[in-house]
Design a protein around this motif. Structure first.
Motif, PDB file in Angstrom:
ATOM      1  N   ALA A 240       0.611  -1.306  -0.053  1.00 21.17           N
ATOM      2  CA  ALA A 240      -0.030  -0.057  -0.031  1.00 21.17           C
ATOM      3  C   ALA A 240       0.953   1.260  -0.109  1.00 21.17           C
ATOM      4  O   ALA A 240       0.469   2.230  -0.362  1.00 21.17           O
ATOM      5  CB  ALA A 240      -0.873  -0.190   1.369  1.00 21.17           C
ATOM      6  N   THR A 241       2.054   0.791   0.509  1.00 22.17           N
ATOM      7  CA  THR A 241       2.841   2.334   0.642  1.00 22.17           C
ATOM      8  C   THR A 241       3.160   3.107  -0.697  1.00 22.17           C
ATOM      9  O   THR A 241       2.998   4.495  -0.288  1.00 22.17           O
ATOM     10  CB  THR A 241       4.103   2.104   1.411  1.00 22.17           C
ATOM     11  N   PRO A 242       3.308   2.584  -1.752  1.00 23.79           N
ATOM     12  CA  PRO A 242       3.687   3.574  -2.930  1.00 23.79           C
ATOM     13  C   PRO A 242       2.483   4.474  -3.059  1.00 23.79           C
ATOM     14  O   PRO A 242       2.352   5.503  -3.599  1.00 23.79           O
ATOM     15  CB  PRO A 242       3.762   2.643  -3.918  1.00 23.79           C
ATOM     16  N   PHE A 243       1.169   3.912  -2.816  1.00 26.61           N
ATOM     17  CA  PHE A 243       0.061   4.674  -3.255  1.00 26.61           C
ATOM     18  C   PHE A 243      -0.289   5.598  -2.174  1.00 26.61           C
ATOM     19  O   PHE A 243      -0.445   6.888  -2.495  1.00 26.61           O
ATOM     20  CB  PHE A 243      -1.135   3.570  -3.186  1.00 26.61           C
ATOM     21  N   LEU A 244       0.080   5.515  -1.015  1.00 27.66           N
ATOM     22  CA  LEU A 244      -0.100   6.400   0.159  1.00 27.66           C
ATOM     23  C   LEU A 244       1.054   7.360   0.009  1.00 27.66           C
ATOM     24  O   LEU A 244       0.806   8.560   0.134  1.00 27.66           O
ATOM     25  CB  LEU A 244       0.149   5.397   1.530  1.00 27.66           C
ATOM     26  N   ALA A 245       2.182   7.099  -0.618  1.00 26.99           N
ATOM     27  CA  ALA A 245       3.178   7.968  -0.879  1.00 26.99           C
ATOM     28  C   ALA A 245       2.932   8.929  -1.969  1.00 26.99           C
ATOM     29  O   ALA A 245       3.186  10.102  -1.962  1.00 26.99           O
ATOM     30  CB  ALA A 245       4.585   7.385  -1.170  1.00 26.99           C
ATOM     31  N   ALA A 246       1.785   8.322  -2.866  1.00 24.87           N
ATOM     32  CA  ALA A 246       1.333   9.323  -4.082  1.00 24.87           C
ATOM     33  C   ALA A 246       0.590  10.571  -3.262  1.00 24.87           C
ATOM     34  O   ALA A 246       0.822  11.556  -3.975  1.00 24.87           O
ATOM     35  CB  ALA A 246       0.571   8.403  -4.991  1.00 24.87           C
ATOM     36  N   ALA A 247       0.085  10.290  -2.186  1.00 29.71           N
ATOM     37  CA  ALA A 247      -0.745  11.428  -1.695  1.00 29.71           C
ATOM     38  C   ALA A 247       0.204  12.317  -1.131  1.00 29.71           C
ATOM     39  O   ALA A 247       0.215  13.378  -1.038  1.00 29.71           O
ATOM     40  CB  ALA A 247      -1.640  10.767  -0.600  1.00 29.71           C
ATOM     41  N   ALA A 248       1.377  11.728  -0.374  1.00 28.09           N
ATOM     42  CA  ALA A 248       2.133  12.381   0.232  1.00 28.09           C
ATOM     43  C   ALA A 248       2.902  13.207  -0.520  1.00 28.09           C
ATOM     44  O   ALA A 248       3.347  14.486   0.071  1.00 28.09           O
ATOM     45  CB  ALA A 248       3.031  11.438   1.234  1.00 28.09           C
ATOM     46  N   VAL A 249       3.425  12.726  -1.611  1.00 22.97           N
ATOM     47  CA  VAL A 249       4.269  13.729  -2.532  1.00 22.97           C
ATOM     48  C   VAL A 249       3.732  14.745  -3.564  1.00 22.97           C
ATOM     49  O   VAL A 249       4.187  15.571  -3.945  1.00 22.97           O
ATOM     50  CB  VAL A 249       5.260  12.772  -3.360  1.00 22.97           C
ATOM     51  N   THR A 250       2.339  14.631  -3.497  1.00 26.71           N
ATOM     52  CA  THR A 250       1.384  15.507  -4.424  1.00 26.71           C
ATOM     53  C   THR A 250       0.547  16.309  -3.661  1.00 26.71           C
ATOM     54  O   THR A 250      -0.257  16.907  -4.173  1.00 26.71           O
ATOM     55  CB  THR A 250       0.667  14.543  -5.386  1.00 26.71           C
ATOM     56  N   GLY A 251       0.681  16.428  -2.117  1.00 29.26           N
ATOM     57  CA  GLY A 251      -0.548  17.154  -1.534  1.00 29.26           C
ATOM     58  C   GLY A 251      -1.941  16.687  -1.764  1.00 29.26           C
ATOM     59  O   GLY A 251      -2.685  17.507  -1.692  1.00 29.26           O
ATOM     60  N   ALA A 384       9.420   2.383  -6.148  1.00 29.26           N
ATOM     61  CA  ALA A 384      10.124   3.571  -5.912  1.00 29.26           C
ATOM     62  C   ALA A 384      10.192   4.457  -6.887  1.00 29.26           C
ATOM     63  O   ALA A 384      10.052   5.857  -6.821  1.00 29.26           O
ATOM     64  CB  ALA A 384      11.458   3.486  -5.158  1.00 29.26           C
ATOM     65  N   GLY A 385      10.733   3.830  -8.184  1.00 31.39           N
ATOM     66  CA  GLY A 385      10.613   5.049  -9.301  1.00 31.39           C
ATOM     67  C   GLY A 385       9.501   5.369  -9.653  1.00 31.39           C
ATOM     68  O   GLY A 385       9.184   6.643 -10.345  1.00 31.39           O
ATOM     69  N   ALA A 386       8.251   4.932  -9.481  1.00 30.71           N
ATOM     70  CA  ALA A 386       6.852   5.267  -9.710  1.00 30.71           C
ATOM     71  C   ALA A 386       6.670   6.494  -9.167  1.00 30.71           C
ATOM     72  O   ALA A 386       6.090   7.493  -9.455  1.00 30.71           O
ATOM     73  CB  ALA A 386       5.802   4.017  -9.600  1.00 30.71           C
ATOM     74  N   ILE A 387       7.093   6.281  -7.688  1.00 29.03           N
ATOM     75  CA  ILE A 387       6.704   7.578  -6.748  1.00 29.03           C
ATOM     76  C   ILE A 387       7.326   8.632  -7.280  1.00 29.03           C
ATOM     77  O   ILE A 387       6.969   9.985  -7.268  1.00 29.03           O
ATOM     78  CB  ILE A 387       7.210   7.145  -5.308  1.00 29.03           C
ATOM     79  N   LEU A 388       8.741   8.641  -7.593  1.00 25.87           N
ATOM     80  CA  LEU A 388       9.522   9.815  -7.991  1.00 25.87           C
ATOM     81  C   LEU A 388       8.998  10.251  -9.296  1.00 25.87           C
ATOM     82  O   LEU A 388       8.952  11.596  -9.288  1.00 25.87           O
ATOM     83  CB  LEU A 388      11.053   9.256  -8.058  1.00 25.87           C
ATOM     84  N   GLY A 389       8.518   9.584 -10.188  1.00 26.07           N
ATOM     85  CA  GLY A 389       7.920  10.132 -11.540  1.00 26.07           C
ATOM     86  C   GLY A 389       6.732  10.689 -11.263  1.00 26.07           C
ATOM     87  O   GLY A 389       6.563  11.683 -12.204  1.00 26.07           O
ATOM     88  N   LEU A 390       6.125  10.732 -10.126  1.00 28.68           N
ATOM     89  CA  LEU A 390       5.159  11.792  -9.763  1.00 28.68           C
ATOM     90  C   LEU A 390       5.361  13.280  -9.945  1.00 28.68           C
ATOM     91  O   LEU A 390       4.711  13.909 -10.351  1.00 28.68           O
ATOM     92  CB  LEU A 390       4.063  11.303  -8.656  1.00 28.68           C
ATOM     93  N   ARG A 391       6.366  13.412  -9.326  1.00 32.92           N
ATOM     94  CA  ARG A 391       7.104  14.791  -9.271  1.00 32.92           C
ATOM     95  C   ARG A 391       8.012  14.956 -10.423  1.00 32.92           C
ATOM     96  O   ARG A 391       8.520  16.354 -10.434  1.00 32.92           O
ATOM     97  CB  ARG A 391       7.477  14.820  -7.750  1.00 32.92           C
ATOM     98  N   VAL A 392       8.799  14.013 -10.688  1.00 30.18           N
ATOM     99  CA  VAL A 392       9.929  14.379 -11.672  1.00 30.18           C
ATOM    100  C   VAL A 392       9.704  13.924 -12.984  1.00 30.18           C
ATOM    101  O   VAL A 392       9.517  12.862 -13.220  1.00 30.18           O
ATOM    102  CB  VAL A 392      10.822  13.576 -11.020  1.00 30.18           C
ATOM    103  N   PRO A 393       9.419  15.071 -13.932  1.00 33.09           N
ATOM    104  CA  PRO A 393       9.030  14.373 -15.200  1.00 33.09           C
ATOM    105  C   PRO A 393      10.165  13.636 -15.979  1.00 33.09           C
ATOM    106  O   PRO A 393      11.349  13.972 -15.821  1.00 33.09           O
ATOM    107  CB  PRO A 393       8.621  15.720 -16.175  1.00 33.09           C
TER     108      PRO A 393
END
Ligand code: S3P
Ligand code: PEP
Length: 431
Positions: A240-251, A384-393
């Motif tokens: 679940a943590t990558p999905f929760l991280a998606a909220a955390a890194v995008t506000g 982890a790469g997917a999480i970073l990609g949310l913020r880094v084009p």
């Protein structure tokens, strides 16, 4: 060359409800216990992914019937354990460490092998322990052959479990079926991932097995029957943590339904980690809801008990405003890949300031840029790469398919999360 997956950039603050498949750790323990039990078991909402399909296949090859029940459940009927059999461990620590003690109860020759990297993962301790308990087994790593005699004398054994808690869990899971049960003592550096051993003990007790875990670094399982299970598997909190991280890194705000109020899953620690990094974390009957802050703060944390969260936490740290220090995870060098080296290399490749320490990582905030993110056949590196990609084009994740080790359709779930009706397009995301 493996295909590159263009990691989607978040269109704004991610707002979604993301149901997460069942726990790998619970599913694979339940399969082993069910194969050794005194009657047929039902596992509802089990994880169906590479690691658990490999476990089911291994147990089938030893004489267990694992069949599909309604709604994706698994029905497990124990059978007489016997070889000859060939067990493919893939890259699953749970298969390579939990199945040899089961195979030792079978009669006949059972060979074990796995992915190339699996041959490098620590295993000798389990095989030495089995030899000490009266089992005929050659080798100290994959591939190896075990010659089952139809039973295991059992008794007392001292092992060094500082490289993996799974050495202990594997011995305990089968031990009720050993003639004398088992007493496992640990001698060596600190045992990682202790909550995973607590999960093993709790599941054994739920199945009616007597376990004494009163003294530190000593576990005793009495011989006796293992009761058949009727178990609803909890969602996998680590997955679940990558999905929760998606909220955390995008506000944004992400809810994972069915988050248990009480659990033995180590991944529950993400609640505290995200809160410490500045997110708002609420558990209600609807599930666990995480809302990201304007900016995440760095964290100094010992992840010894929950090492499998390190790739997620490193990605969060790389997107935080302050520096971070992740400690207590030297054993990650023996995971799917050397995770400390891999995180250092890949984050550095995107322009990050990351360095390995003896037992972890130091991460300093830097503006990251796009590039190829290598996965090293590690499902958690890929996420982890997917999480970073949310913020880094421009992040391209190599071998996203490797996520199938523990999540059957990660790219589909990620896309659905980003396309969710409640996604607030155009607001909140930075980067
Ligand atoms: O028993 C288990 O289900 C697990 C134990 C832990 O292993 P280590 O103790 O080797 O870290 C954990 O990292 C792994 O993902 C699953
Ligand atoms: C370490 C992990 O897996 P395994 O069960 O293969 O050890 C993990 O899933 O992070």
């Amino acid at each position: 060359m493996t295909q590159l997956w263009p990691a989607p950039t978040a269109p704004g603050a991610v707002r979604a409800t993301v149901p997460v498949p069942g726990s790998k750790s619970i599913t694979n323990r339940a399969l082993v216990l069910a194969a050794l039990a005194d009657g047929p078991s039902t596992l509802s909402a089990p994880l169906r992914s590479r690691d658990t399909e490999l476990m089911a296949a291994a147990l089938r090859s030893l004489g267990t019937t694992v069949s599909d029940g309604p709604d994706g459940s698994w029905l497990v009927e124990p059978g007489a354990l016997r070889g000859p059999a060939e067990v493919d461990c893939g890259l699953a620590g749970t298969v390579m460490r939990f199945v040899p003690p089961v195979a030792a109860l079978a009669e006949g020759s059972i060979t074990f092998d796995g992915d190339p990297r699996a041959r490098e993962r620590p295993l000798g301790t389990v095989l030495d322990a089995l030899r000490a308990l009266g089992v005929e087994v050659g080798g100290d790593a994959l591939p190896f052959e075990l010659r089952g005699a139809g039973g295991v004398p059992g008794g007392e054994v001292t092992i060094d479990a500082s490289a993996s808690s799974q050495f202990v869990s594997g011995l305990l899971l089968s031990a009720a079926r050993f003639d004398r049960g088992v007493v496992v003592r640990h001698r060596g550096g600190p045992v990682p991932s202790l909550p995973h051993i607590d999960m093993t003990v709790a599941m054994l007790r739920d199945a009616g097995v007597e376990v004494d875990a009163e003294q530190p670094e000593r576990w005793q399982v009495s011989p006796g029957p293992i009761r058949a299970l009727d178990l609803a598997v909890e969602p996998d909190l680590s997955n679940a943590t990558p999905f929760l991280a998606a909220a955390a890194v995008t506000g944004g705000t992400v809810t994972v339904p069915g988050w248990p109020a009480r659990t033995t899953q180590a991944g529950d620690a993400i609640r505290d980690i995200l809160a410490r990094m500045g997110a708002e974390v609420r558990r209600t009957d609807a599930g666990l809801t995480v809302t990201g802050p304007a900016a995440l703060t760095g964290i100094d944390i010992d992840l010894h008990e929950v090492g499998e969260l390190t790739p997620t936490v490193a990605a969060l740290a790389a997107l935080a405003e302050g520096g971070s220090r992740l400690r207590g995870v030297a054993h990650l060098r023996g995971h799917e890949t050397d995770r400390l080296a891999a995180l250092e290399r890949e984050l550095t490749g995107l322009g990050g300031a990351v360095r390995q320490t003896e037992d972890g990582l130091v991460v300093e905030p830097r503006e990251l840029t796009g590039g190829t993110w290598h996965s090293y056949a590690d499902h958690r590196m890929a996420t982890a790469g997917a999480i970073l990609g949310l913020r880094v084009p421009g992040v391209r994740v190599e071998d996203i398919a490797t996520t199938a080790k523990t999540i059957p359709d990660f790219p589909g779930m990620w896309a659905a999360m980003l396309a969710a009706e409640d996604a607030a397009v155009g607001s909140g995301a930075r980067g």
